[in-house]
Design a protein around this motif. Structure first.
Motif, PDB file in Angstrom:
ATOM      1  N   THR A  94       0.816  -1.216   0.000  1.00  0.00           N
ATOM      2  CA  THR A  94       0.000   0.000   0.000  1.00  0.00           C
ATOM      3  C   THR A  94       0.858   1.278   0.000  1.00  0.00           C
ATOM      4  OG1 THR A  94      -1.921  -1.108   0.921  1.00  0.00           O
ATOM      5  CG2 THR A  94      -1.786   1.269   1.266  1.00  0.00           C
ATOM      6  N   PRO A  95       1.736   1.481   1.002  1.00  0.00           N
ATOM      7  CA  PRO A  95       2.521   2.719   0.952  1.00  0.00           C
ATOM      8  C   PRO A  95       3.407   2.815  -0.289  1.00  0.00           C
ATOM      9  CG  PRO A  95       3.299   1.267   2.721  1.00  0.00           C
ATOM     10  CD  PRO A  95       2.002   0.701   2.227  1.00  0.00           C
ATOM     11  N   MET A  96       3.987   1.675  -0.718  1.00  0.00           N
ATOM     12  CA  MET A  96       4.865   1.743  -1.888  1.00  0.00           C
ATOM     13  C   MET A  96       4.105   2.113  -3.156  1.00  0.00           C
ATOM     14  SD  MET A  96       7.871  -1.071  -1.553  1.00  0.00           S
ATOM     15  CE  MET A  96       8.655  -0.437  -3.047  1.00  0.00           C
ATOM     16  N   GLU A  98       1.343   3.747  -3.321  1.00  0.00           N
ATOM     17  CA  GLU A  98       0.927   5.154  -3.217  1.00  0.00           C
ATOM     18  C   GLU A  98       2.107   6.083  -3.535  1.00  0.00           C
ATOM     19  OE1 GLU A  98      -1.012   5.864   0.549  1.00  0.00           O
ATOM     20  OE2 GLU A  98      -2.628   4.455   0.122  1.00  0.00           O
ATOM     21  N   SER A  99       3.293   5.737  -3.053  1.00  0.00           N
ATOM     22  CA  SER A  99       4.477   6.540  -3.374  1.00  0.00           C
ATOM     23  C   SER A  99       4.756   6.535  -4.873  1.00  0.00           C
ATOM     24  CB  SER A  99       5.715   5.992  -2.646  1.00  0.00           C
ATOM     25  OG  SER A  99       5.713   6.365  -1.297  1.00  0.00           O
ATOM     26  N   LEU A 101       2.742   5.868  -7.415  1.00  0.00           N
ATOM     27  CA  LEU A 101       1.731   6.621  -8.183  1.00  0.00           C
ATOM     28  C   LEU A 101       1.909   8.114  -7.965  1.00  0.00           C
ATOM     29  CD1 LEU A 101      -0.679   5.578 -10.047  1.00  0.00           C
ATOM     30  CD2 LEU A 101       0.548   3.822  -8.772  1.00  0.00           C
ATOM     31  N   GLY A 102       2.234   8.526  -6.736  1.00  0.00           N
ATOM     32  CA  GLY A 102       2.487   9.939  -6.458  1.00  0.00           C
ATOM     33  C   GLY A 102       3.625  10.482  -7.312  1.00  0.00           C
ATOM     34  N   HIS A 103       4.726   9.741  -7.385  1.00  0.00           N
ATOM     35  CA  HIS A 103       5.873  10.202  -8.179  1.00  0.00           C
ATOM     36  C   HIS A 103       5.540  10.234  -9.677  1.00  0.00           C
ATOM     37  CE1 HIS A 103       9.063  10.796  -5.249  1.00  0.00           C
ATOM     38  NE2 HIS A 103       8.683   9.714  -4.622  1.00  0.00           N
ATOM     39  N   THR A 274      12.244   5.790   1.295  1.00  0.00           N
ATOM     40  CA  THR A 274      11.121   6.033   2.207  1.00  0.00           C
ATOM     41  C   THR A 274       9.790   5.553   1.632  1.00  0.00           C
ATOM     42  OG1 THR A 274      10.895   8.233   1.253  1.00  0.00           O
ATOM     43  CG2 THR A 274      12.102   8.070   3.323  1.00  0.00           C
ATOM     44  N   SER A 275       9.821   4.977   0.432  1.00  0.00           N
ATOM     45  CA  SER A 275       8.545   4.704  -0.241  1.00  0.00           C
ATOM     46  C   SER A 275       7.692   3.701   0.525  1.00  0.00           C
ATOM     47  CB  SER A 275       8.784   4.197  -1.662  1.00  0.00           C
ATOM     48  OG  SER A 275       9.378   2.924  -1.639  1.00  0.00           O
ATOM     49  N   SER A 276       8.329   2.819   1.295  1.00  0.00           N
ATOM     50  CA  SER A 276       7.522   1.838   2.024  1.00  0.00           C
ATOM     51  C   SER A 276       7.144   2.331   3.418  1.00  0.00           C
ATOM     52  CB  SER A 276       8.285   0.517   2.147  1.00  0.00           C
ATOM     53  OG  SER A 276       9.452   0.701   2.925  1.00  0.00           O
TER      54      SER A 276
ATOM     55  N   GLY B 102      -2.476  13.464  -7.950  1.00  0.00           N
ATOM     56  CA  GLY B 102      -1.045  13.742  -7.789  1.00  0.00           C
ATOM     57  C   GLY B 102      -0.788  14.619  -6.573  1.00  0.00           C
ATOM     58  N   LEU B 105      -1.544  12.602  -3.289  1.00  0.00           N
ATOM     59  CA  LEU B 105      -0.487  11.631  -2.987  1.00  0.00           C
ATOM     60  C   LEU B 105       0.813  12.342  -2.608  1.00  0.00           C
ATOM     61  CD1 LEU B 105      -1.275   9.057  -5.803  1.00  0.00           C
ATOM     62  CD2 LEU B 105      -1.373   8.587  -3.348  1.00  0.00           C
ATOM     63  N   ALA B 106       1.115  13.444  -3.264  1.00  0.00           N
ATOM     64  CA  ALA B 106       2.324  14.208  -2.918  1.00  0.00           C
ATOM     65  C   ALA B 106       2.271  14.637  -1.457  1.00  0.00           C
ATOM     66  CB  ALA B 106       2.460  15.426  -3.838  1.00  0.00           C
ATOM     67  N   ARG B 109       2.583  11.436   0.848  1.00  0.00           N
ATOM     68  CA  ARG B 109       3.888  10.773   0.776  1.00  0.00           C
ATOM     69  C   ARG B 109       5.048  11.769   0.872  1.00  0.00           C
ATOM     70  NH1 ARG B 109       3.180   6.605   2.816  1.00  0.00           N
ATOM     71  NH2 ARG B 109       5.090   5.754   1.921  1.00  0.00           N
ATOM     72  N   LEU B 111       6.180  14.332  -0.811  1.00  0.00           N
ATOM     73  CA  LEU B 111       7.034  14.597  -1.974  1.00  0.00           C
ATOM     74  C   LEU B 111       7.668  15.991  -1.951  1.00  0.00           C
ATOM     75  CD1 LEU B 111       5.436  12.787  -5.053  1.00  0.00           C
ATOM     76  CD2 LEU B 111       6.587  11.869  -3.059  1.00  0.00           C
ATOM     77  N   ARG B 125      15.490  10.340   6.182  1.00  0.00           N
ATOM     78  CA  ARG B 125      14.487   9.279   6.087  1.00  0.00           C
ATOM     79  C   ARG B 125      13.282   9.528   6.970  1.00  0.00           C
ATOM     80  NH1 ARG B 125      15.993   3.444   6.088  1.00  0.00           N
ATOM     81  NH2 ARG B 125      14.273   3.379   4.622  1.00  0.00           N
ATOM     82  N   GLU B 131      -0.703   6.987   4.889  1.00  0.00           N
ATOM     83  CA  GLU B 131      -1.336   6.173   3.853  1.00  0.00           C
ATOM     84  C   GLU B 131      -2.663   6.796   3.463  1.00  0.00           C
ATOM     85  OE1 GLU B 131      -1.816   1.975   4.588  1.00  0.00           O
ATOM     86  OE2 GLU B 131       0.217   1.827   5.369  1.00  0.00           O
ATOM     87  N   PHE B 156      -8.006   3.728  -4.562  1.00  0.00           N
ATOM     88  CA  PHE B 156      -6.975   3.803  -3.522  1.00  0.00           C
ATOM     89  C   PHE B 156      -7.532   3.406  -2.139  1.00  0.00           C
ATOM     90  CE2 PHE B 156      -4.786   6.317  -6.704  1.00  0.00           C
ATOM     91  CZ  PHE B 156      -3.443   6.062  -6.460  1.00  0.00           C
TER      92      PHE B 156
END
Lengths: 314, 314
Positions: A94-96, A98-99, A101-103, A274-276, B102, B105-106, B109, B111, B125, B131, B156
């Motif tokens: 889930t967190p990965m 989301e990261s 898709l965000g990027h 940090t993606s996870s 976007g 999620l940014a 997460r 970003l 880190r 989430e 999501f």
């Protein structure tokens, strides 16, 4: 006795103890050899285990790794002793995803430019604004995490191509290719994403030839392990614009040294592994541990959720 | 004759002309009164139409607006003359929903923090990593765009609450509330998103009382029209941390003046009204125009895809 090589939040500890009333739980930030020697089960993030301390733990039957990568474990010793190893790879998805898709969306919708212009108080309306819908993504390693990314990409109208060794169909992949077909598949992908583990087979797999095969406007994301690409190869691919941009959550050397040239590449996003991360990470890990523990006590080892294949290394 | 008050890319023009072989098409960046007077159909972005030049266009039957907002149109004059007005609001949904997801999620997460730390070559880190799964989003205006955002949020694992006047069920909303219920619904939402048009009913709708009703860690996004919130109210909500953060694609005054205090709020993202931008924007608009044109010529006015209600103003 269950030995935790870290000390979680008090509420998580008391929840575990009340869920496992008949078990002795020890939480220790520093490994205590006398307790460690009596541990039947060890729960660890995996980075503190050496051939030496595994040799101490003569009662050890099951090693539960609260992380996804197992490349730092003493795999040979664990295998010789027949120790069951499982990890929490499922809970990262889930967190990965989301990261990732965000990027991807940040790249397509020019969010870094929006942030930058704001610091200049600049109402700049002309900037690249691409649509994700209709694009094609090639996912190296379409397992639990890759599949979750595929599921979300499909919701955005992205075509997904999975790449694994067997070419066997993986969930949320529109089609599959093998590693042998990679050079043929890369030119069709707008997004190339790896969540591959670190194994001898994936070590420096993506050579310059592969980056040259990618589209010039491709976005490359490495959210697996840094060993997939030699640092110099990645740097050259970005400096010479063999591809448009990259986002890396993993690097050959972590932490990425402050002197690394990668920090300054304007078409690379350095995500510090940090993606996870998730505020719900340990809570999820312990939920999984409790489920697995029931099967472990019932001698249903094959029903543990994420058994690690010590020979394959993942 | 079909009069375009802008001059599109040559390939798009020739495609239009070959799709409408029996029609005379005029493309003009500047409105020419003598041609304009003969136009049966006008295609415009909508910002160049005044009561005066609409009065010139005595042959006008159908006005096709290649944009979503119609608040700048001379609505009274168009209504009196019984002119059909349609717009392209449907085609914004893909780029807008991608922008909104976007930005969400940014935020979740971190970003912006990742980008900032990179400029300092700082492998940091520890940063908030929330989430999105399991969160609740309140969507003001769950129409074509709001529904597309709802569809993606549901993918999501986000609970969606739609808010409209009728409380009638809208697609991709888990439940519905009315504007009367807003103060009760706001405390349940982690994300509050508006895609409302500018109308007398939505003018300065979100007063301080509404921001105080939101969660302290709520994310507010305005992707509708800037008139929804008085600038001072928004500024205070962010400065006093009534909510955690906001992303605005629209403002009371656009362009946002360089002297505006909003630029410097560290918990506000200023998106310069670009969320609907897409490299495929005009291509999509003309596809819609061609479909509508067939119904127009067949006198099936009610089958035009996005008829504008000139009384309601959207």
């Amino acid at each position: 006795m269950i030995y935790f090589t870290f000390d979680p939040r008090p509420d998580l500890k008391s929840d575990l103890q009340s869920s496992l009333p008949n078990e002795q739980l020890i939480f220790a930030k520093k490994i205590d050899p006398s307790d460690f020697a009596k541990a039947e089960i060890i729960v660890s993030y995996g980075e503190d285990l050496t051939p030496e301390n595994i040799a101490l733990a003569q009662e050890l039957k099951w090693l539960f790794i609260a992380s996804a990568g197992v490349e730092k474990l003493p795999l040979t010793e664990l295998k010789e002793r027949g120790i069951t190893v499982s990890n929490v790879r499922g809970i990262h998805k889930t967190p990965m995803a989301e990261s990732v898709l965000g990027h991807i969306l940040a790249h397509y919708r020019s969010l870094p430019t929006i942030y930058k212009e704001q610091t200049q108080h600049n109402w700049r309306r002309k900037m690249p604004s691409k649509e994700l819908r209709g694009q094609t993504a090639l996912i190296l390693g379409p397992g639990a995490i890759g599949g979750e990314i595929g599921r979300l990409l499909q919701a955005f109208g992205v075509q997904t191509i999975g790449c694994n060794r067997s070419k066997k169909h993986a969930p949320f992949m529109d089609r599959m290719v093998g590693f042998d077909d990679l050079l043929t598949a890369l030119p069709t992908a707008d997004i190339v994403l790896s969540v591959l583990p670190s194994t001898p087979q994936t070590y420096h797999l993506l050579t310059t030839e592969y980056f040259l095969a990618m589209k010039e406007d491709a976005l490359f994301l490495n959210f697996g392990r840094g060993t997939l690409v030699e640092t110099a190869v990645l740097q050259q691919a970005l400096e010479t614009h063999e591809i448009a941009a990259a986002v890396c959550d993993v690097f050959e050397e972590e932490p990425l040294p402050a002197t690394s040239a990668l920090w300054q590449l304007e078409n690379l996003t350095v995500s510090p592994h940090t993606s996870s991360h998730s505020s719900r990470y340990l809570e999820r890990s312990f939920e999984l541990f409790k489920r697995d523990f029931i099967n472990y006590r019932a001698h249903k080892i094959n029903e543990l959720e994420n058994l690690v294949d010590l020979t394959a290394g993942y």
